[in-house]
Design a protein around this motif. Structure first.
Motif, PDB file in Angstrom:
ATOM      1  N   LEU A 135       0.758  -1.609   0.031  1.00  0.00           N
ATOM      2  CA  LEU A 135       0.035  -0.149   0.150  1.00  0.00           C
ATOM      3  C   LEU A 135       0.993   1.462   0.291  1.00  0.00           C
ATOM      4  N   ILE A 136       0.524   2.153  -1.044  1.00  0.00           N
ATOM      5  CA  ILE A 136       1.095   3.382  -0.730  1.00  0.00           C
ATOM      6  C   ILE A 136       0.369   4.263  -0.822  1.00  0.00           C
ATOM      7  N   LEU A 137       0.722   5.357   0.136  1.00  0.00           N
ATOM      8  CA  LEU A 137       0.293   6.467   0.702  1.00  0.00           C
ATOM      9  C   LEU A 137       0.310   7.371  -0.419  1.00  0.00           C
ATOM     10  N   VAL A 138      -0.453   8.671  -0.741  1.00  0.00           N
ATOM     11  CA  VAL A 138       0.304   9.552  -1.085  1.00  0.00           C
ATOM     12  C   VAL A 138      -0.820  10.730  -1.226  1.00  0.00           C
ATOM     13  N   ASP A 139       0.257  11.706   0.065  1.00  0.00           N
ATOM     14  CA  ASP A 139      -0.607  12.548   0.673  1.00  0.00           C
ATOM     15  C   ASP A 139      -0.896  14.268   0.618  1.00  0.00           C
ATOM     16  N   HIS A 140      -1.473  14.303  -0.632  1.00  0.00           N
ATOM     17  CA  HIS A 140      -1.345  15.756  -1.130  1.00  0.00           C
ATOM     18  C   HIS A 140      -2.300  15.927  -1.848  1.00  0.00           C
ATOM     19  N   VAL A 141      -2.898  17.207  -2.468  1.00  0.00           N
ATOM     20  CA  VAL A 141      -3.409  17.269  -3.732  1.00  0.00           C
ATOM     21  C   VAL A 141      -2.359  16.285  -5.195  1.00  0.00           C
ATOM     22  N   VAL A 142      -3.181  15.942  -5.787  1.00  0.00           N
ATOM     23  CA  VAL A 142      -1.975  15.935  -7.183  1.00  0.00           C
ATOM     24  C   VAL A 142      -2.967  16.609  -8.762  1.00  0.00           C
ATOM     25  N   PRO A 143      -2.352  16.705  -9.596  1.00  0.00           N
ATOM     26  CA  PRO A 143      -3.602  16.981 -10.736  1.00  0.00           C
ATOM     27  C   PRO A 143      -3.730  15.984 -11.831  1.00  0.00           C
ATOM     28  N   PRO A 144      -4.279  16.634 -12.048  1.00  0.00           N
ATOM     29  CA  PRO A 144      -5.857  15.652 -12.684  1.00  0.00           C
ATOM     30  C   PRO A 144      -5.316  14.696 -13.348  1.00  0.00           C
ATOM     31  N   VAL A 157      -4.424  16.840   0.653  1.00  0.00           N
ATOM     32  CA  VAL A 157      -4.054  18.162   2.277  1.00  0.00           C
ATOM     33  C   VAL A 157      -3.877  17.416   3.126  1.00  0.00           C
ATOM     34  N   LEU A 158      -3.506  16.387   3.846  1.00  0.00           N
ATOM     35  CA  LEU A 158      -2.935  15.573   5.337  1.00  0.00           C
ATOM     36  C   LEU A 158      -1.782  16.504   5.321  1.00  0.00           C
ATOM     37  N   ALA A 159      -1.542  17.130   6.648  1.00  0.00           N
ATOM     38  CA  ALA A 159      -0.185  17.428   7.441  1.00  0.00           C
ATOM     39  C   ALA A 159      -0.596  17.444   8.442  1.00  0.00           C
TER      40      ALA A 159
END
Length: 584
Positions: free
Chosen positions: A2-11, A27-29
């Protein structure tokens, strides 16, 4: 995994981060990121923001001994492991398009996480290696194992080879032999051999289970596949496109390694390449203009392209293809780095060289037992003599691989062969043909010379999935595959095809071989301990690239027997795809 991506990415990246094995939490912080790390317990994190001490400590506390990996986007040095936990790997982002950046980031996360997971087991296996001359029993006398034997002899090992098939050069039918000796008399090296076969969102999944008469790959009788074989197909279908691209990149990196090793062999073992039809330079042909354009970019990027040709330029430079040009079937071609040999002559010469160097061959010797079990391996009731085992049984491993991680990983994919006369004006270079949408979509045409000095074209193509049993072949479906290959021969070499049909050469030359294939399209190199306290090394699953990758495989096996690490031991680990599918 499992890979977590913690931010907004381009469409245009959303399809990547919302797919299998990836969890997207924009938007994790601060406390939110700690909570997400502890709740989801990801194996890897893709982020623009370094973890602080509290985040690292909290996440690591969920690891239960498993590795944790961070792909840190943005500036910084080249990827490295700073020794702390979780391991941080920097990925510079300047000037990289978002889709490419996140494809790289996901691949970086998976590759480094799996390397950490598998590394300890590989190291434990290597600990059983000797540190000098040892005796090695090689099971299987296909091209990969014979090239490996040559490498091991050069390292000073005492080598014995066992093969269940008859000795080459006798009266046995081609059907009595495996893929290397029983298929058509041609093999090719290019920088894109052993290429990955994965589905995509445009063409859909690889049609393993669809019958050939419905433009599929299944050559087995209807209803023959069991649950385990269908699970193998599902594993292939589930692979995300970014992971498929990563696997393919790993395979191609070993093609580049093999290129240098082939060059060394050609220089240092020049006798091996005499009178074996060695011919440099490959022409790649395409029927689809879009496919041609994309492959021009790809071949240039790989450093393989020697020049691009329009259809008329192909006809002018290769008059043997003028009929195909006149009939409008050519979009154009690419001249690329590569070479071909007549594989039967090449292997016979290699066996002779090995015998002169003291290698013992046991033909028609069926090997049984378990490589990793206490009983060991035996043939004709006698234990195999050897400190180490190297098993390369092609698609015919079956029970011989029981007890290894490779067991049930390798299935058979059948290819069809036929031979044409090389009529005037003769084809001088071997070629690859890409016929988009055709049942025989990818074909190799190897220029050969028979013992009487006559020139021929050996045509090989087609994909026929047999499942786990390479003998699981429906005669009617096999005929469909043969017909598709014959259609390619007739389309590109109409005069030669008519002559082959009229003289009977066409019918008498038809044969097939079954190539070893994995669901991931990643070949296998497994390092484990055998029942004697030495190593059991398993190689295989190279789909259409066993010949091309043979010297790179040999190098990895030789390293293992020295107790040395080699990147192939991890990147070709048989559990790599299954470990990715491990979900929390």
């Amino acid at each position: 995994m499992l890979i977590l991506v913690d931010h907004v990415v381009p469409p245009d990246v959303l399809s990547l981060v919302n797919g299998e094995g990836v969890c997207h939490h924009p938007v994790l912080a601060g406390p939110s990121r700690i909570a997400a790390l502890m709740r989801h317990r990801p194996d890897a994190l893709i982020t623009w923001t370094p973890l602080d001490a509290a985040e690292r400590e909290s996440w690591q506390a969920t690891a239960e001994g498993d590795p944790r990996v961070v792909a840190l986007l943005g500036g910084g040095p080249a990827p490295h492991d700073d020794g702390a936990e979780p391991a941080v790997h920097h990925l510079p982002a300047g000037g990289v398009p978002p889709l490419e950046l996140y494809t790289r980031a996901l691949a970086l996360a998976e590759r480094n996480w799996f390397s950490a997971v598998a590394g300890a087991g590989v190291a434990a296996g290597l600990a059983a290696a000797g540190r000098g001359r040892s005796s090695v029993a090689l099971i299987g006398a296909g091209v990969v194992n014979l090239v490996t034997a040559l490498r091991l002899v050069r390292d000073g090992h005492e080598v014995t080879v066992y093969d269940a098939c008859p000795a080459p050069g006798g009266d046995a039918s081609w059907e009595a032999h495996g893929c290397s000796w029983g298929g058509g008399d041609g093999r090719m090296f290019t920088l894109t051999e052993a290429d990955g076969y994965h589905g995509n969102t445009v063409l859909g999944p690889v049609p393993f289970t669809r019958p050939l008469d419905e433009q599929g790959w299944c050559v087995a009788p209807p209803g023959a596949m069991d649950r385990q074989e269908l699970s193998w197909v599902l594993d292939n279908h589930r692979i995300p496109e970014w992971l498929a691209a990563s696997f393919t990149s790993d395979v191609l990196s070993f093609n580049h390694l093999a290129k240098g090793l082939w060059d060394e062999l050609i220089s240092e073992e020049s006798d091996l390449f005499q009178e074996v039809g060695f011919r440099e330079g490959i022409l790649r042909l395409y029927t689809d203009p879009g496919r041609l354009r994309s492959q021009i970019i790809r071949q240039r990027g790989l450093g393989a392209s020697l020049g691009e040709l329009t259809s008329s330029q192909v006809a002018a430079s290769y008059p043997a293809l003028s009929a195909a040009h006149a009939n409008g079937v050519l979009a154009g071609g690419i001249e690329v780095v590569g070479f071909t040999v007549q594989i039967h002559s090449f292997l016979a010469r290699l066996v002779g060289i090995l015998e002169k160097q003291g290698v013992l061959f046991h033909w028609e010797s069926t090997v049984e037992g378990t490589a990793c079990g206490k009983g060991g391996l035996h043939s004709a009731g006698e234990a195999l003599q050897g400190d180490h085992y190297v098993l390369s049984p092609g698609a015919y491993g079956g029970e011989l691989l029981r007890g290894t991680a490779t067991h049930n990983r390798i299935h058979g994919v059948l290819g069809s062969w036929l031979t044409l006369p090389n009529v005037h004006p003769r084809l001088r270079n071997s070629i690859k043909i890409s016929r988009s949408g055709h049942l025989a979509e990818d074909a190799n045409v190897t220029v050969t010379t028979d013992p009487y000095g006559d020139s021929h074209l050996v045509v090989g193509s087609g994909y026929g999935w047999t499942g786990a049993d390479p003998r699981n072949v429906d005669p009617g479906r096999l005929d469909s595959l043969h017909a598709a290959v014959a259609d390619t021969a007739a389309t590109f070499f109409p005069e030669a095809y008519e002559q082959a049909r009229d003289t009977g050469l066409l019918q008498t030359s038809i044969r097939h071989c079954v190539r070893p294939w994995t669901a991931s399209s990643l070949p296998v190199l497994e390092v484990a301990r055998n029942g004697n306290g030495g190593l059991a090394v398993v190689t295989g699953g190279h789909n259409t690239g066993g010949f091309a990758q043979a010297p790179a495989v040999a190098e990895a096996v030789a390293a293992a027997l020295r107790g040395a690490e080699h990147p192939m031991q991890v990147l070709y680990h048989p559990d790599r795809l299954q470990m990715f599918y491990r979900q929390r």
